[in-house]
Design a protein around this motif. Structure first.
Motif, PDB file in Angstrom:
ATOM      1  N   PHE A 107       3.232   4.131  13.201  1.00 32.65           N
ATOM      2  CA  PHE A 107       3.297   3.013  12.308  1.00 32.65           C
ATOM      3  C   PHE A 107       4.286   2.055  12.970  1.00 32.65           C
ATOM      4  N   ASP A 108       5.291   2.570  13.683  1.00 36.86           N
ATOM      5  CA  ASP A 108       6.015   1.150  14.284  1.00 36.86           C
ATOM      6  C   ASP A 108       5.348   0.472  15.158  1.00 36.86           C
ATOM      7  N   MET A 109       4.188   0.912  15.656  1.00 33.44           N
ATOM      8  CA  MET A 109       3.480   0.101  16.642  1.00 33.44           C
ATOM      9  C   MET A 109       2.335  -0.324  16.175  1.00 33.44           C
ATOM     10  N   ILE A 110       1.948  -0.531  14.971  1.00 30.77           N
ATOM     11  CA  ILE A 110       0.520  -1.239  14.329  1.00 30.77           C
ATOM     12  C   ILE A 110       1.239  -1.937  13.243  1.00 30.77           C
ATOM     13  N   ASP A 111       0.075  -2.870  12.795  1.00 27.18           N
ATOM     14  CA  ASP A 111       0.248  -3.943  11.751  1.00 27.18           C
ATOM     15  C   ASP A 111       0.233  -3.386  10.401  1.00 27.18           C
ATOM     16  N   ILE A 112       0.569  -2.167  10.079  1.00 26.13           N
ATOM     17  CA  ILE A 112       0.106  -1.790   8.528  1.00 26.13           C
ATOM     18  C   ILE A 112       1.145  -2.149   7.746  1.00 26.13           C
ATOM     19  N   PRO A 113       1.203  -2.719   6.679  1.00 22.98           N
ATOM     20  CA  PRO A 113       1.888  -3.062   5.738  1.00 22.98           C
ATOM     21  C   PRO A 113       2.825  -1.798   5.161  1.00 22.98           C
ATOM     22  N   LYS A 114       4.233  -1.704   5.184  1.00 28.08           N
ATOM     23  CA  LYS A 114       5.067  -0.717   5.056  1.00 28.08           C
ATOM     24  C   LYS A 114       4.777  -0.033   3.694  1.00 28.08           C
ATOM     25  N   GLU A 115       4.368  -0.975   2.812  1.00 33.02           N
ATOM     26  CA  GLU A 115       4.136  -0.361   1.416  1.00 33.02           C
ATOM     27  C   GLU A 115       2.810   0.309   1.237  1.00 33.02           C
ATOM     28  N   ASN A 116       2.022   0.173   2.226  1.00 33.59           N
ATOM     29  CA  ASN A 116       0.781   0.825   2.355  1.00 33.59           C
ATOM     30  C   ASN A 116       0.981   2.255   2.836  1.00 33.59           C
ATOM     31  N   ILE A 117       2.110   2.671   3.305  1.00 35.66           N
ATOM     32  CA  ILE A 117       2.321   3.985   4.100  1.00 35.66           C
ATOM     33  C   ILE A 117       2.902   4.924   2.790  1.00 35.66           C
ATOM     34  N   ASN A 118       2.097   6.137   2.754  1.00 37.99           N
ATOM     35  CA  ASN A 118       2.389   7.182   1.756  1.00 37.99           C
ATOM     36  C   ASN A 118       2.688   8.435   2.497  1.00 37.99           C
ATOM     37  N   ILE A 119       3.865   8.956   2.258  1.00 29.87           N
ATOM     38  CA  ILE A 119       4.116  10.325   3.021  1.00 29.87           C
ATOM     39  C   ILE A 119       5.181  10.926   1.985  1.00 29.87           C
ATOM     40  N   PRO A 120       4.757  12.473   1.767  1.00 28.82           N
ATOM     41  CA  PRO A 120       5.298  12.998   0.657  1.00 28.82           C
ATOM     42  C   PRO A 120       6.921  13.006   0.871  1.00 28.82           C
ATOM     43  N   GLU A 134       2.184  14.793  -8.858  1.00 29.70           N
ATOM     44  CA  GLU A 134       0.983  14.493  -9.896  1.00 29.70           C
ATOM     45  C   GLU A 134       0.807  13.039  -9.526  1.00 29.70           C
ATOM     46  N   GLY A 135       1.797  12.185  -9.421  1.00 31.76           N
ATOM     47  CA  GLY A 135       1.761  10.809  -9.056  1.00 31.76           C
ATOM     48  C   GLY A 135       1.035  10.639  -7.859  1.00 31.76           C
ATOM     49  N   TYR A 136       1.574  11.524  -6.885  1.00 30.56           N
ATOM     50  CA  TYR A 136       0.869  11.176  -5.549  1.00 30.56           C
ATOM     51  C   TYR A 136      -0.624  11.567  -5.520  1.00 30.56           C
ATOM     52  N   GLU A 137      -1.193  12.173  -6.055  1.00 39.75           N
ATOM     53  CA  GLU A 137      -2.554  12.811  -6.470  1.00 39.75           C
ATOM     54  C   GLU A 137      -3.204  11.602  -7.146  1.00 39.75           C
ATOM     55  N   GLN A 138      -2.602  11.105  -8.217  1.00 42.93           N
ATOM     56  CA  GLN A 138      -3.355  10.015  -9.003  1.00 42.93           C
ATOM     57  C   GLN A 138      -3.197   8.839  -8.001  1.00 42.93           C
ATOM     58  N   LYS A 139      -2.459   8.342  -7.343  1.00 46.29           N
ATOM     59  CA  LYS A 139      -2.405   7.328  -6.487  1.00 46.29           C
ATOM     60  C   LYS A 139      -3.516   7.312  -5.553  1.00 46.29           C
ATOM     61  N   ILE A 140      -3.988   8.662  -5.085  1.00 52.33           N
ATOM     62  CA  ILE A 140      -4.989   8.684  -4.185  1.00 52.33           C
ATOM     63  C   ILE A 140      -6.215   8.380  -5.077  1.00 52.33           C
ATOM     64  N   SER A 141      -6.543   9.094  -6.146  1.00 49.05           N
ATOM     65  CA  SER A 141      -7.462   8.946  -7.036  1.00 49.05           C
ATOM     66  C   SER A 141      -7.585   7.257  -7.412  1.00 49.05           C
ATOM     67  N   ASN A 142      -6.655   6.744  -7.526  1.00 51.10           N
ATOM     68  CA  ASN A 142      -6.654   5.248  -8.119  1.00 51.10           C
ATOM     69  C   ASN A 142      -7.324   4.194  -7.074  1.00 51.10           C
ATOM     70  N   LEU A 143      -7.350   4.863  -5.592  1.00 55.82           N
ATOM     71  CA  LEU A 143      -7.899   3.983  -4.516  1.00 55.82           C
ATOM     72  C   LEU A 143      -9.264   4.286  -4.397  1.00 55.82           C
ATOM     73  N   ALA A 199       7.756  23.303   1.391  1.00 58.08           N
ATOM     74  CA  ALA A 199       7.131  22.051   1.730  1.00 58.08           C
ATOM     75  C   ALA A 199       6.267  21.264   0.745  1.00 58.08           C
ATOM     76  N   LEU A 200       6.210  20.283   0.514  1.00 59.51           N
ATOM     77  CA  LEU A 200       5.216  19.506  -0.375  1.00 59.51           C
ATOM     78  C   LEU A 200       3.821  19.308   0.521  1.00 59.51           C
ATOM     79  N   THR A 201       2.653  19.618  -0.206  1.00 58.83           N
ATOM     80  CA  THR A 201       1.624  19.389   0.479  1.00 58.83           C
ATOM     81  C   THR A 201       0.433  18.892  -0.200  1.00 58.83           C
ATOM     82  N   MET A 202      -0.666  18.239   0.063  1.00 62.84           N
ATOM     83  CA  MET A 202      -1.683  17.953  -0.595  1.00 62.84           C
ATOM     84  C   MET A 202      -2.521  19.433  -0.576  1.00 62.84           C
TER      85      MET A 202
END
Length: 639
Positions: A107-120, A134-143, A199-202
């Motif tokens: 992430f520190d070496m590419i131009d991805i917007p920080k708000e687009n990064i999701n890590i548990p 549940e929110g993490y799961e829903q966010k994936i589904s919404n996209l 741990a948190l995991t998908m």
């Protein structure tokens, strides 16, 4: 016809598998597929949704993605990422956090917007974990779900942190980590006791929703679990087998990770093969052990009923093949690892001349020499060869902090006894004790502490080498610089290590070199040390005539032996020699009882070493050869 042959070859595999020559080529291929997804979405003005993994497996994929960004204008502005997992609890700023990992490698070496990064989030209060998941799961589904999900595989068969017992429809959640998973992570945390238990995991169900699923695995350490995941029955005991249920999943492997698959390990069961002498030897050994019959008792029917009818037809009858393989195995056994003088050596593993050889035994850590080949080490010295031992690293990482204080207390008491009032030892002791009080897991020791730990191991190694029978001038401590440099940076040059090794080789001009041949971990100390030796020898072969008569023999460590069909020199040990080897190992007192990094084997090093060599002897005996107390095995490197 080609398609039919491929189906026959892969008929044991229940999921598509692609095998690449090495992980570098495979990683570039995976990165290209990810880049294609991103560019296709860009052309449509859409968002690319990526599921990402951590650990050693995807590092080279991320490196290639960074290169594509910097050199081929691959933009990540339209990318949203979701990482598989995170330890719990875990601060995002911790060295072991997956936030730190992903920032460092991608992430520190590419131009991805920080708000687009999701890590548990490993800091979510426990009472809010379910809501967060549940929110993490829903966010994936919404996209619209993940466009592509990359995975590694743990030795428990986990994907993400979906450990054995996970359900195929499981969602993002908090899980308890398997003990083996925690042991595998222990080096990153400075001991298993510091590895989080949760741990948190998908979930597996979340992963299944991805439009494309790529599981990657590299190196021999993953070979057995890959075979179970690809060829085994679907079972919650190995969650990766669930991927067999998806028509969008595939495995991407290097040759080492694929080595246990039927088409590579026992190819005669899967297809017609070209029966080379080496493959025939492997197959006969396999058949003998499979049927628990000595090689000389195998029959034509045994061959015909186990996929080897073609071998009997081409090179039979069975008894003729049995005799040839039996004799080849018999000729690997020698009580003269330095060569037996004044005999016909045409069927012996080592040369008869010169009768007294100059030998260097390279030991990556200060105890690998006696643990891995202590009996042969003793035999070489007893038989009058000019044996040198070179300890390549200080091994200071593997010394308990308590031992430092114990040795400093001894030196301090000794200083008082001889009326040394300078107080230097007491000062170092006080500083070390204060440091240890606040030392964080995996924190690098100060230089003076590393020096003391190295001296502890040096003293033990000298004691072991003297016990074997070496004069002090034949005991060399290289203390190669890469070992300590690697504690501060992974981008390490090995040039000075190679030059130092070349200098020692030139001084001794050995006819025999022994080196550790453990290559399962490509980043491990054993592999790095071997690469340094090999680079040194290859350079010397361009200029130094003596290298043409220098043979390089490889030994294995305390855990795994070479397969019987690969062994080229087998040195049998008597009960008395096994005991002497054990006493040499005992000189390494800092490694006794419980070493700092015990791995996933609870046995002490001397027990592991004895069990390994007795197991090798037992296998030779099962094949119908003599019944020895123990056997140490070697393979010769072909330049």
């Amino acid at each position: 016809m080609a398609r039919l042959n491929l189906l026959e070859e892969t008929r044991f595999e229940k999921i598509p598998v692609q095998v690449y020559p090495n992980q570098e080529v495979a990683s570039i291929g995976v990165a290209k597929r990810i880049a294609n997804v991103i560019r296709e979405k860009q052309e449509k003005g859409e968002t690319a949704v990526l599921g990402l993994a951590t650990g050693a497996t995807p590092v080279k994929v991320y490196k290639e993605l960074v290169r594509l960004h910097k050199e081929e204008n691959l933009s990540f502005r339209n990318v949203v990422t979701f990482n598989l997992d995170e330890y719990y609890p875990m601060l995002p700023t911790a060295d072991q956090s997956y936030v730190t990992f992903m920032n460092k490698h991608l992430f520190d070496m590419i131009d991805i917007p920080k708000e687009n990064i999701n890590i548990p989030d490993g800091t979510v209060p426990v009472e809010k974990v379910q809501e967060y998941c549940e929110g993490y799961e829903q966010k994936i589904s919404n996209l619209g779900g993940l466009d592509i999900q990359i995975l590694g595989i743990g030795r428990t068969g986990h994907i993400g942190f979906n450990e054995p017992g996970s359900a195929p429809n499981s969602g993002t959640r908090l899980v308890t980590l398997d003990d083996l998973t925690r042991r595998d992570a222990s080096r990153d945390f400075g001991g298993k006791e510091n590895v989080p238990t949760k741990a948190l995991t998908m979930g597996v169900g979340t992963i299944f929703k991805a439009k494309e699923i790529i599981l990657m695995a590299w190196n021999e350490k993953k070979a057995e679990i890959v075979k179970k995941a690809v060829e085994g029955e679907i079972s919650s005991d190995i969650p990766a087998t669930y991927l067999q249920l998806s028509d969008r999943a595939e495995f991407i492997l290097d040759q080492d990770a694929a080595s246990a698959l039927t088409r590579y390990n026992t190819p005669w069961l899967a297809k017609d093969v070209v029966w080379t002498d080496d493959l025939a030897k492997k197959a006969v050994v396999w058949l003998s052990l499979e049927l628990q019959k000595a090689i000389l008792k195998l029959t034509d029917d045994d061959y015909n009923n186990h996929g080897m009818a073609q071998l009997v037809t081409e090179k039979g009858p069975a008894y003729g093949i049995n005799i040839r393989v039996f004799n080849e195995l018999q000729r690997t056994i020698t009580g003269w690892p330095g060569g037996k003088p004044n005999v016909d050596d045409s069927n012996r593993p080592e040369r008869a001349e010169p009768a007294r050889k100059d030998v260097i035994l390279f030991s990556p850590h200060p105890d690998d020499d006696v643990i891995s080949m202590g009996g042969t080490f003793i035999r070489l010295a007893d038989q009058g060869h000019n044996v040198h031992v070179a300890y390549q690293t200080s091994g200071n990482t593997a010394v308990w902090d308590d031992d430092v204080l114990r040795y400093l207390e001894f030196v301090g008491d000794f200083a008082v006894a001889i009326d040394d009032d300078k107080g230097l030892v007491r000062k170092v002791y006080s500083e070390a004790r204060e440091f240890f009080k606040t030392k964080k897991p995996n924190q690098v020791d100060p230089e003076i502490v590393r020096t003391i730990k190295g001296l502890i191991r040096k003293g033990e190694a000298i004691a072991g080498a003297r016990f074997v029978g070496l004069p002090d001038e034949n005991i060399h401590f290289q203390n190669l610089p890469f070992y300590d440099r690697g504690k501060f940076s992974k981008d390490v040059s090995y040039e000075d290590d190679i030059l130092q090794t070349m200098e020692l080789l030139r001084a001794v001009k050995p006819q025999q070199v022994f080196a550790a041949g453990d290559f399962a971990d490509p980043h491990g100390t054993h592999k790095v040390c071997f690469d340094i030796i090999l680079s040194a020898l290859l350079r010397l072969r361009e200029t130094d005539e003596w290298t043409k008569d220098c043979w390089l023999w490889l030994y294995r460590g305390a855990w795994h032996e070479y397969p019987i069909h690969e062994i080229e020199m087998a040195v049998p040990l008597s009960p008395q020699e096994v005991k002497r080897k054990r006493l040499a190992i005992f000189k390494h007192q800092s490694q006794k009882d419980l070493p700092v990094f015990p791995g996933d084997d609870p046995r002490e090093f001397w027990v592991r070493a004895e069990d390994r060599t007795s197991d090798t002897a037992a296998l030779y005996h099962k094949l119908g050869l003599a019944n020895y107390e123990a056997i140490e095995a070697f393979v010769r490197w072909k330049f």
